[in-house]
Design a protein around this motif. Sequence first.
Motif, PDB file in Angstrom:
ATOM      1  N   ALA A 190      28.248  28.152  37.828  1.00 37.12           N
ATOM      2  CA  ALA A 190      27.432  28.104  39.109  1.00 37.12           C
ATOM      3  C   ALA A 190      27.908  27.586  40.361  1.00 37.12           C
ATOM      4  O   ALA A 190      29.030  26.691  40.138  1.00 37.12           O
ATOM      5  CB  ALA A 190      26.258  27.133  38.784  1.00 37.12           C
TER       6      ALA A 190
ATOM      7  N   THR B  19      23.414  30.976  46.515  1.00 34.66           N
ATOM      8  CA  THR B  19      23.949  30.373  45.247  1.00 34.66           C
ATOM      9  C   THR B  19      24.028  31.289  44.434  1.00 34.66           C
ATOM     10  O   THR B  19      23.511  32.672  44.304  1.00 34.66           O
ATOM     11  CB  THR B  19      22.617  29.750  44.845  1.00 34.66           C
ATOM     12  OG1 THR B  19      21.463  30.317  44.775  1.00 34.66           O
ATOM     13  CG2 THR B  19      22.371  28.312  45.816  1.00 34.66           C
TER      14      THR B  19
ATOM     15  N   LEU C 262      25.053  32.249  39.809  1.00 35.27           N
ATOM     16  CA  LEU C 262      25.000  31.672  38.701  1.00 35.27           C
ATOM     17  C   LEU C 262      25.470  32.709  37.657  1.00 35.27           C
ATOM     18  O   LEU C 262      24.712  33.952  37.786  1.00 35.27           O
ATOM     19  CB  LEU C 262      23.652  30.877  38.198  1.00 35.27           C
ATOM     20  CG  LEU C 262      23.607  30.346  36.680  1.00 35.27           C
ATOM     21  CD1 LEU C 262      22.957  29.216  36.718  1.00 35.27           C
ATOM     22  CD2 LEU C 262      23.243  31.487  35.654  1.00 35.27           C
TER      23      LEU C 262
ATOM     24  N   LEU D  98      17.841  26.743  40.236  1.00 36.03           N
ATOM     25  CA  LEU D  98      18.672  26.770  39.271  1.00 36.03           C
ATOM     26  C   LEU D  98      17.570  26.663  37.937  1.00 36.03           C
ATOM     27  O   LEU D  98      18.050  27.380  37.213  1.00 36.03           O
ATOM     28  CB  LEU D  98      19.429  25.145  39.253  1.00 36.03           C
ATOM     29  CG  LEU D  98      20.004  25.094  37.945  1.00 36.03           C
ATOM     30  CD1 LEU D  98      21.302  26.386  37.725  1.00 36.03           C
ATOM     31  CD2 LEU D  98      20.678  23.913  37.982  1.00 36.03           C
TER      32      LEU D  98
ATOM     33  N   ARG E 130      30.093  23.559  37.109  1.00 39.42           N
ATOM     34  CA  ARG E 130      29.400  23.651  38.439  1.00 39.42           C
ATOM     35  C   ARG E 130      30.518  23.532  39.558  1.00 39.42           C
ATOM     36  O   ARG E 130      31.468  22.498  39.288  1.00 39.42           O
ATOM     37  CB  ARG E 130      28.437  22.578  38.499  1.00 39.42           C
ATOM     38  CG  ARG E 130      27.874  22.207  39.782  1.00 39.42           C
ATOM     39  CD  ARG E 130      26.862  23.381  40.296  1.00 39.42           C
ATOM     40  NE  ARG E 130      26.028  22.942  41.293  1.00 39.42           N
ATOM     41  CZ  ARG E 130      26.381  22.948  42.574  1.00 39.42           C
ATOM     42  NH1 ARG E 130      27.396  23.562  43.072  1.00 39.42           N
ATOM     43  NH2 ARG E 130      25.189  22.504  43.331  1.00 39.42           N
TER      44      ARG E 130
ATOM     45  N   ALA F 289      31.160  33.194  39.902  1.00 41.69           N
ATOM     46  CA  ALA F 289      29.819  32.621  40.444  1.00 41.69           C
ATOM     47  C   ALA F 289      30.281  32.582  41.936  1.00 41.69           C
ATOM     48  O   ALA F 289      29.437  32.620  42.993  1.00 41.69           O
ATOM     49  CB  ALA F 289      29.240  31.030  39.848  1.00 41.69           C
TER      50      ALA F 289
END
Length: 841
Positions: free
Chosen positions: A573, A589, A591, A619, A651, A791
């Motif tokens: 992510a 964003t 993921l 998320l 992350r 990501a």
Amino acid sequence: MAQLIQNARSMEVFTNFLEITTLPTATYHQYESVIKPLGDNPGVQTKGRNYQIIARLQQDNAALFGPRPLYDGGSLLYSLQHLQGTNTIDVCMRRRSNQPTHQVSFRRVATIDLRVLRSLLARRNPNERPDPNAMPINLLQLMVCQAPNLRYGFLAHARRFAVQRGAQDIGAGLSMWRAFFQSVRPALGRMLINVDRSSVPVYTPGPLIDVMVPFLGLRDQRELANLPRDKFAKLRVFLKGVLVRVRHRPEARAKPIADLVPQAGLEEFDKDGERWTVQRHFQSRWNRTVQHPEYVGVRIGQTSIVPAEFCIVEPAQVYKRRLPADVQRKFIELAAQDPRRRRRDIEEAISGGLFNYTNSDYIQDAGMTVNQNLLSVTGQVIPPPGIVYRNRTEPMTGRPGAWNLLNNRFFSVSAPLNSWAVVVFESEHRANRNRVNTFVHELGGNLTRLAPVVQNRAPHVEYGNPHNPAQTLENVGRALVGQYGGNRPQLILVVLPANAAAIKQAVKLWGDTVRMTPTQCVRCGKWDAVSGNKADQYRNNLALKINARLGGVNSIIRSPVSPIFERSMVVGADVGHPGPGVSSIPSMTGLVASVSPDVSEFTSFAQVQRPRVEIIQDLEQMIYLSLGDYAGYREARGLQGRFPEHLIFFRDGVSEGEFATVAREEIAMIRHAFVRHGMTDPRSQPKLLFVVVGKRHHVRFFPKRPEDADNSKNCPAGFLVHDQITNPNLHDFYLQSHAGILGTSRPGHYIVLSNEADFSKNEIYQMAYHLCHIYASATRSVSIPAPVYYADKICQRLSSHCSLMSASDTSSVNSGDTPFDLDEWKNNFKQSGLNKRKYFL
């Protein structure tokens, strides 16, 4: 160091850390300072100007301060001496006047005993509450950086300064300067300084006209007289805020450009009851003739207009926006340094006094000493995983970081490729139909050798309208559906001209989110720029991407941690932010989550949120949908276990100051996603491993022995350092997972924030490294685990998900130009219907 991983070998390296051999034990008084301008025209207050005021204050009141105080350029000042007497002092910044120009007030807010630094180097009891006070480290950082920063014209608190010596022109009004970085880092039992040598682009100092002309690509400076609107707007964004001095007032300090003015010398204003031009004013007031009154000029402050010919760009101003593509290429080429050269430059900077550790009065006054030899550490080289192809019964292993596709077949393929076409957006004359046909035929041969995937070896070639790419693609797509059936074509191969960013943007928007049709772009003629084995390798690299876009799997890994992966969902992510100063474009964003037991097939999701918000606000929904896709994959194939036993979460993009907030808020969102799937009992939920992956750091490793280095003179792929330079109270490690190509390799920095699964350190190291070997479009390991890399790539594709980006450019949009409307962006944003394929490659 104990051998931790089977078959790993130890290796000694130099790293770019220095040890603080004597920690300061002095006590500093922290003051909050307020600088109040006096008079009718106080000017612009900047951190640089603030420091000048504090420096003059200290100089005029030396007895009050004693040793020079440390100052952060904002509101905080640190003095070894308690400031007695008055809390408000007048300061005069004019050379020919004693009239005060500023008033500075002080208020003591804390006392910092630097003897506490030693306690920060000890391992803390995990049950103890962490000390939230980072001020001693911040003060130490300021102490180390202040002297060299001020010497070279940078802000006193900046972690990086640059020097003009050896500067190189990179075009567009910019130069490349050598930069030096310093950061104080606590390690177990010792305090370290991370020092590094890099490069930065700066506005080329000197006459402003000499910056304007190359930036705009003008043939002659006379073109500054009648700039078209688009060039004027582009120059305005480029120069806004740049500090300039004026020739007619050499004693005046540099001031920022507030705006541009066309035909500045001819601009009129009222004076003494009549209309004056700027040209007349300069002749009358300063006895200066404006040679080019019709040229564009600048406005400084609210009203002052200055012709460009009188402006001098101040040195040491770092360019912080995105570099133009051609300038970026030249910058990378000139900035690349192999490890030997980089290490030599760092050592010469230390021994030559550039960092000023020996002579800095800030360091001496504190009683601190620094060992000026680079630190030596011992690490391990972890063995790579086996790479499995369809035609091999045993995994293959190449040299660390790379392997060969020769004589191998893709692990799996999708349906045979029939419904595909080639669209060329270069003119038929330039592209040459025969060359295009030959390339497509040869590419089909590569695909067939790697997998029996191409049944249609002679796809239709269409020459499209580059001014309306979507319509051409729509026409070709309909024709393919009419000929082969189905809902959409399997693939459209798109040939682009050079510098065709807008066409590619339109192609990806159409393919990824409008018609959900895989598209593979190639640049026209690039296949002619290589020959022999390199040409074959180029086509093989395209084949890797094409097979992945079609839903195939190129290779899988076999690893000691494969049994963990079989029972886990691996997630990457990231959050991508707009360029510096841009507030009218959202952050994006991304993921990516594995659904297959061999970690080869993924689902992915993307979203937009307010600019520069680091928490992934959607998320919970992304994890919820990913778990649904994971369960659907297993149900469709009759695999046991609907949900994973472990969720391995990598992350990207989290700074050290945000660790606690990101872990707290994002782990809570992940748990909410579990509950939404009916896993209300924590014992039934997947056990979470939450790891932050850092790329933006300055830690580097230099092999001690030539025989330990790879062909690029870097450490070999798989080099791990898990102690000696790591944080005393975090589980962090450095892993250089890729083979070097150009310059000095940057290891990944991994910080384990949660390990509910109770994985061993060995398992975590191997998981991180071996996941770097599943990047679908390469036969090399990459620098961070592939799901995080994926990501990160999604976060760079806002224009492929949102048509609002077609009129915006993150490198040039200025904050405040356009109000930000998140609802408008979200309503316009579309998920890709290809999210179960690797559309983002």
